[in-house]
Design an enzyme around this catalytic site. Structure first.
Site, short mmCIF file in Angstrom:
data_model
loop_
_atom_site.label_atom_id
_atom_site.label_comp_id
_atom_site.label_asym_id
_atom_site.label_seq_id
_atom_site.Cartn_x
_atom_site.Cartn_y
_atom_site.Cartn_z
N ASP A 39 0.87 -1.18 0.00
CA ASP A 39 0.00 0.00 0.00
C ASP A 39 0.91 1.24 0.00
OD1 ASP A 39 -2.36 1.52 0.32
OD2 ASP A 39 -2.32 1.35 2.48
N GLY B 245 3.89 1.12 1.16
CA GLY B 245 5.24 0.57 1.03
C GLY B 245 6.07 0.75 2.29
N THR C 166 5.80 -0.47 5.40
CA THR C 166 6.15 -1.68 6.16
C THR C 166 7.37 -2.37 5.55
OG1 THR C 166 3.78 -1.97 6.53
CG2 THR C 166 5.20 -3.82 7.10
N LEU C 167 7.31 -2.65 4.26
CA LEU C 167 8.41 -3.38 3.63
C LEU C 167 9.68 -2.54 3.57
CD1 LEU C 167 6.98 -5.56 0.73
CD2 LEU C 167 7.79 -6.26 2.99
N ASP D 2 -8.29 -7.87 5.87
CA ASP D 2 -9.39 -7.67 6.82
C ASP D 2 -9.81 -6.21 6.91
OD1 ASP D 2 -6.92 -6.91 8.25
OD2 ASP D 2 -8.27 -6.65 9.96
N ARG E 67 -11.32 -11.80 6.34
CA ARG E 67 -10.14 -12.50 5.83
C ARG E 67 -10.51 -13.82 5.15
NH1 ARG E 67 -5.53 -9.97 7.97
NH2 ARG E 67 -5.69 -9.23 10.10
#
Ligand code: IMP
Ligand code: MG
Length: 178
Positions: free
Chosen positions: A106, A108, A110-111, A162, A168
Site C-alpha cells: 500500500d 510501502g 512496512t516493507l 481484513d 479474511r
C-alpha cells in the site's frame, strides 16, 4: 457475488476467486522458472498473506522452503519513528534466495522499513512477491518482483485482507463502496 456489509461498511465484488487463483498460478510458474535450482526460502508475512502464501506454495514445483513471520511495529523512545521488527524467523538467510510473500503493498512503508533488516543477513537474493499493489498510495519505494494485480487506491477486503478483523475468510476480493 453481490454487495456485502462488514461492520458498518459496504463492499462490492472486485476480483473473483477464479481470477485470483489463475493469477497466482501464473506468478508461481514464473517463480518456478526463475528460481529453479536455488532452493528459495519463502517468507510469508502474517496475518494478511496467509491465503496467498498457501495457494502460491501449492503451485511451487521446485525445491523450496517456507517460513512465516509476524511484523511488530512500535514507536521508538526518541523521535526515531516506528521501528519494525519480526518475530518467528528462525532461518539463517545468509547466501539464500529469499522470496517475501505479501498480501498488499500500500504505502510501502512496512516493507521499506523491514527489508534492510533482512538484507543485513546477506541473502544472495531478496525478492518480493505481492498479490496486490496500490501504486497511487505508495510513498516509500519498494521493488516488487512478482505482482498479482495493480489496483486503485481504494480499501480492499477478503482473501486474507481484513477490515477491523473481519473478512479474511472471503475467497474473493471486495472493494469498499464509497
Ligand atoms: P503498507 O502501507 O504498504 O505498509 O501496508 C501495510 C499493510 O496494511 C498491508 O500488508 C496490509 O496488511 C494492510 N493494508 C493495506 N491496504 C489494505 C487494504 O486495502 N485492505 C486491508 N488491508 C490493507
Ligand atoms: Mg500485510
Amino acid at each position: 457475488m453481490s454487495i456485502i456489509t462488514v461492520h458498518d461498511k459496504q463492499f462490492q465484488p472486485y476480483i473473483t476467486a477464479a481470477d485470483i487463483q489463475q493469477r497466482i498460478a501464473q506468478m508461481a510458474s514464473e517463480i518456478n522458472r526463475d528460481l529453479q535450482g536455488k532452493r528459495p526460502l519463502f517468507i510469508a508475512i502474517l496475518n494478511g498473506s496467509f491465503m496467498f502464501a498457501g495457494d502460491m506454495f501449492k503451485h511451487i514445483t521446485i525445491d523450496a522452503e517456507i517460513s512465516f513471520i509476524k511484523l511488530v511495529s512500535y514507536k521508538g523512545t526518541k523521535s526515531t519513528g516506528n521501528v519494525i521488527t519480526s518475530i518467528g524467523l528462525d532461518e539463517d538467510l545468509y547466501g539464500r534466495t529469499v522470496v517475501i510473500l505479501e498480501d498488499i503493498v500500500d504505502t510501502g512503508k512496512t516493507l521499506s522499513m523491514f527489508l534492510p533488516q533482512l538484507e543485513h543477513q546477506q541473502p544472495e537474493q531478496l525478492l518480493i512477491a505481492s498479490l496486490l499493489h496500490k501504486p497511487d498510495a505508495q510513498t516509500h519505494p519498494v521493488k516488487i518482483d512478482y505482482l498479482g494485480f495493480s489496483v486503485p487506491n481504494k480499501f480492499l477486503l477478503g482473501y486474507g485482507l481484513d477490515y477491523d478483523g473481519l473478512g479474511r475468510n472471503l475467497p474473493e476480493i471486495y472493494q469498499l463502496v464509497d
